[in-house]
Design an enzyme around this catalytic site. Structure first.
Site, PDB file in Angstrom:
ATOM      1  N   GLU A   1      -0.738  -4.535   3.347  1.00 34.15           N
ATOM      2  CA  GLU A   1      -0.148  -4.269   2.037  1.00 34.15           C
ATOM      3  C   GLU A   1       0.836  -3.137   2.260  1.00 34.15           C
ATOM      4  O   GLU A   1       0.444  -2.053   2.681  1.00 34.15           O
ATOM      5  CB  GLU A   1      -1.285  -3.905   1.094  1.00 34.15           C
ATOM      6  CG  GLU A   1      -0.938  -4.136  -0.341  1.00 34.15           C
ATOM      7  CD  GLU A   1      -0.732  -2.830  -1.022  1.00 34.15           C
ATOM      8  OE1 GLU A   1       0.444  -2.371  -0.987  1.00 34.15           O
ATOM      9  OE2 GLU A   1      -1.698  -2.273  -1.534  1.00 34.15           O
TER      10      GLU A   1
ATOM     11  N   CYS B   1       1.411   2.275  -4.533  1.00 33.50           N
ATOM     12  CA  CYS B   1       2.158   1.064  -4.170  1.00 33.50           C
ATOM     13  C   CYS B   1       2.718   0.378  -5.409  1.00 33.50           C
ATOM     14  O   CYS B   1       3.599  -0.469  -5.300  1.00 33.50           O
ATOM     15  CB  CYS B   1       1.284   0.122  -3.370  1.00 33.50           C
ATOM     16  SG  CYS B   1      -0.375   0.058  -3.977  1.00 33.50           S
TER      17      CYS B   1
HETATM   18  P1  NAP Z   1       1.910   4.387   8.165  1.00 30.18           P
HETATM   19  O1  NAP Z   1       2.859   5.240   8.885  1.00 30.18           O
HETATM   20  O2  NAP Z   1       2.233   2.943   8.065  1.00 30.18           O
HETATM   21  O3  NAP Z   1       0.478   4.580   8.872  1.00 30.18           O
HETATM   22  C1  NAP Z   1      -0.714   3.960   8.377  1.00 30.18           C
HETATM   23  C2  NAP Z   1      -1.718   3.869   9.524  1.00 30.18           C
HETATM   24  O4  NAP Z   1      -1.272   2.897  10.469  1.00 30.18           O
HETATM   25  C3  NAP Z   1      -1.913   5.161  10.302  1.00 30.18           C
HETATM   26  O5  NAP Z   1      -3.267   5.219  10.714  1.00 30.18           O
HETATM   27  C4  NAP Z   1      -1.015   4.989  11.508  1.00 30.18           C
HETATM   28  O6  NAP Z   1      -1.473   5.691  12.643  1.00 30.18           O
HETATM   29  C5  NAP Z   1      -1.125   3.492  11.760  1.00 30.18           C
HETATM   30  N1  NAP Z   1       0.088   2.921  12.350  1.00 30.18           N
HETATM   31  C6  NAP Z   1       1.320   2.922  11.791  1.00 30.18           C
HETATM   32  N2  NAP Z   1       2.189   2.274  12.587  1.00 30.18           N
HETATM   33  C7  NAP Z   1       1.484   1.868  13.677  1.00 30.18           C
HETATM   34  C8  NAP Z   1       1.824   1.161  14.867  1.00 30.18           C
HETATM   35  N3  NAP Z   1       3.082   0.758  15.093  1.00 30.18           N
HETATM   36  N4  NAP Z   1       0.857   0.919  15.753  1.00 30.18           N
HETATM   37  C9  NAP Z   1      -0.402   1.336  15.540  1.00 30.18           C
HETATM   38  N5  NAP Z   1      -0.789   2.022  14.453  1.00 30.18           N
HETATM   39  C10 NAP Z   1       0.140   2.283  13.526  1.00 30.18           C
HETATM   40  O7  NAP Z   1       1.701   4.871   6.680  1.00 30.18           O
HETATM   41  P2  NAP Z   1       1.319   6.310   6.104  1.00 30.18           P
HETATM   42  O8  NAP Z   1       1.022   7.271   7.198  1.00 30.18           O
HETATM   43  O9  NAP Z   1       0.264   6.029   5.108  1.00 30.18           O
HETATM   44  O10 NAP Z   1       2.578   6.788   5.302  1.00 30.18           O
HETATM   45  C11 NAP Z   1       3.855   6.809   5.828  1.00 30.18           C
HETATM   46  C12 NAP Z   1       4.785   6.108   4.885  1.00 30.18           C
HETATM   47  O11 NAP Z   1       4.284   4.810   4.560  1.00 30.18           O
HETATM   48  C13 NAP Z   1       4.956   6.768   3.521  1.00 30.18           C
HETATM   49  O12 NAP Z   1       5.885   7.811   3.528  1.00 30.18           O
HETATM   50  C14 NAP Z   1       5.390   5.603   2.696  1.00 30.18           C
HETATM   51  O13 NAP Z   1       6.751   5.367   2.859  1.00 30.18           O
HETATM   52  C15 NAP Z   1       4.625   4.429   3.250  1.00 30.18           C
HETATM   53  N6  NAP Z   1       3.400   4.074   2.495  1.00 30.18           N
HETATM   54  C16 NAP Z   1       3.484   3.116   1.552  1.00 30.18           C
HETATM   55  C17 NAP Z   1       2.364   2.769   0.807  1.00 30.18           C
HETATM   56  C18 NAP Z   1       2.424   1.726  -0.226  1.00 30.18           C
HETATM   57  O14 NAP Z   1       1.415   1.514  -0.886  1.00 30.18           O
HETATM   58  N7  NAP Z   1       3.503   1.037  -0.409  1.00 30.18           N
HETATM   59  C19 NAP Z   1       1.143   3.399   1.021  1.00 30.18           C
HETATM   60  C20 NAP Z   1       1.084   4.398   2.000  1.00 30.18           C
HETATM   61  C21 NAP Z   1       2.216   4.693   2.725  1.00 30.18           C
HETATM   62  P3  NAP Z   1      -1.170   7.229  12.894  1.00 30.18           P
HETATM   63  O15 NAP Z   1      -1.006   7.885  11.564  1.00 30.18           O
HETATM   64  O16 NAP Z   1      -2.363   7.718  13.644  1.00 30.18           O
HETATM   65  O17 NAP Z   1       0.069   7.299  13.693  1.00 30.18           O
END
Ligand code: NAP
Length: 525
Positions: free
Chosen positions: A262, A299
């Protein structure tokens, strides 16, 4: 003190890489030190989950229900100890803690009930007919758990979509062991909850390995988990980049597995002119509250508003802007999320949006909410304007008329939601808009805002890509458990070898489809 991972019921801290989370408001590192899981620990968590799978999946319906209810009891008992950790790490308020905890408890109870009812089996029986040409066999079908599931904790829901949030509870309810990749931004909250889940599992006699919890800051651990052959599905909430990377990884495995990610959604709101003329005063506050709710870190944040240009619209936008921009803002979940938010706003400006930004609190991690404005033509020509700016930002798209607006809908990406604000007659007249939107989104809201996702079974929280990677399912409500099961058919299987839900007697009174008719009755063939 170094806090390890939970590999099954045991604490394990064999690695040398450690990290701490920080308090959201001041960025100061917390005292808990977490030990990143080693590759060996990841393998062991997957092996334990695989070993636990058969026993866990064969438990009577009531046992998994007891397990989930016990977790809820422990969360309630420990809420006073959990709250300060949650609030400090995430910057979210005590009120938000209360509501998120309540939601998490409700989810646990709902999934416990689902597990106990056996309804998730989707049992179906078509009895034989030897007189048919060719003879029709006895066919019985039901769902079984898919196998060990990896869940990535979400940064924006430290309880309801993390360690024992919706994804984990759904998977456990239907008999799938779960391995959690804790979100590093709220590692302490996650670790606290994990200890309660392990305690509940031990107290209710669950097999060791039914739940593991690993820490990491960086992609290695998540990558290894998704690639491990014993893992059979993935639940994820987060960024489009993260969700897409994990989806690609899973599809490139020798045995591809489903990733239920999601990701981003900008949740367009379409305001129709007659409605605006009559209702503008009533809707300023309602919309502005939705835009600032959770500091836009939902979201379902309304990130796009489409309006038809006229004097009333100008007046409305003035009112909306001054109400929204004057709202008190607070700290974002983390400085890294705040940095991305600022970057996102800057990009909108660079690409030509006219920006209006709050002049409020300038402290480091406090978000300055903003409104951007563009014309429909810009929206249609530049896909950048469809990107999620995670935080309190909304882009207004000014359309000349309804044709202009319809052209915007034509190029709109997949979304979790779309909202239509219109008078009864306007909406009826805009039937084509509704039809177009239903092919773009998972939920259409009439005269309401997208934030506030009820967890009722009829909720749909998922949508066409890039909102989710599999729009046939959703991440909220009991139907989300369908992501973690798969159907198996038994042909001409002797009655005593059939699984209980498919036996003639129907011991557990499950509603089954028998020769096309839904019934909880036993059958006599
Ligand atoms: P994220 O960067 O996608 O990370 C979520 C989880 O997935 C973390 O545990 C991260 O690990 C892991 N992960 C991410 N990319 C990966 C990859 N290529 N390989 C392996 N593991 C991976 O999301 P976030 O930290 O929650 O937030 C960052 C940004 O995501 C926000 O600024 C926002 O833009 C977006 N976000 C959107 C929503 C929504 O509902 N639309 C919700 C949350 C976040 P690590 O952190 O250990 O690196």
């Amino acid at each position: 003190m170094i806090l390890g991972n939970f590999i099954g019921f045991a604490r394990s801290a064999r690695g040398t890489v450690t990290f701490s989370s920080s308090n959201s408001m001041d960025g100061i590192a917390r005292s808990e030190i977490f030990c990143e899981a080693t590759s060996e620990e990841v393998i062991e968590a997957c092996e334990r989950a695989n070993q636990a799978f058969i026993e866990f999946s064969q438990l009577p319906n009531t046992s998994r229900g007891q397990f989930l209810r016990r977790i809820a009891d422990l969360l309630q008992q420990q809420k006073e100890n959990l709250e300060p950790i949650y609030c400090a790490e995430s910057g979210l308020s005590p009120e938000r803690f209360e509501s998120e905890l309540l939601r998490t408890l409700r989810q646990l109870y709902n999934f416990a009930e689902l597990s106990e009812s056996g309804a998730w089996r989707n049992a179906s029986i078509d009895t034989s007919n030897p007189n048919q040409d060719p003879p029709k066999p006895d066919l019985r079908k039901m769902c079984i758990p898919i196998g060990p599931v990896v869940v990535f904790g979400a940064s924006n829901f430290p309880l309801a979509y993390s360690t024992i949030g919706g994804d984990a509870a759904a998977a456990l309810a239907v008999g799938c062991p779960v391995i959690i990749k804790a979100h590093p931004l709220h590692a302490a909250t996650s670790d606290f909850v994990a200890a309660l889940v392990v305690q509940a599992a031990e107290e209710t006699g669950m097999p060791d390995g039914v739940f593991s919890h690993v820490h990491a800051k960086g992609f290695r651990v998540g990558t290894e988990l998704v690639q491990h052959p014993f893992v059979k599905a993935v639940g994820f909430t987060g960024s489009l980049a993260g969700g897409r990377a994990l989806f690609d990884l899973a599809n490139n495995r020798t045995e591809p597995i489903p990733v239920f990610a999601e990701m981003g959604s900008v949740n367009p709101v379409f305001i129709l002119p007659e409605f605006l003329q009559k209702e503008k005063e009533n809707w300023v506050e309602m919309l502005a509250n939705s835009m600032i709710s959770g500091l836009g870190q939902f979201c379902t944040n309304p990130g796009l508003i489409f309006v038809i240009d006229n004097e009333v619209t100008d007046e409305f936008l003035q009112m909306l802007s001054s109400d929204f921009l004057s709202k008190v803002s607070t700290a974002m979940l983390h400085s890294s999320i705040k940095d991305r938010f600022d970057q996102g706003k800057l990009q909108m400006e660079i690409h030509g949006a006219e920006m209006h930004q709050s002049l409020g609190d300038m402290s480091d991690n406090v978000a300055r909410q903003a409104l951007g404005a563009i014309r429909a033509k810009q929206f249609i020509q530049n896909p950048k304007f469809q990107e999620e700016v995670f935080g309190p930002f909304t882009l207004i798209v000014r359309c000349s008329d309804m044709y202009d607006l319809a052209s915007c809908v034509d190029v709109l990406n997949g979304q979790l939601t779309a909202s239509i604000l219109g008078s009864r007659d306007e909406i009826r007249f805009q039937n084509q808009l509704v039809i177009k939107l239903q092919n773009k989104v998972g939920r259409i809201i009439f005269n309401g805002v997208p934030t506030g996702v009820d967890i009722a079974p009829s909720m749909q929280h998922g949508g066409p890509y890039p909102a989710s990677t599999d729009n046939r399912f959703g991440a909220v409500g009991i139907d989300s458990a369908q992501r973690f099961v798969r159907p198996v058919a038994y042909q001409n299987c002797p009655e005593d070898l059939l699984p209980e839900p498919l036996k003639n007697k129907n011991l557990f009174n499950i509603v089954r489809r028998v020769n096309g008719v839904f019934t909880a009755d036993a059958i006599n063939f």
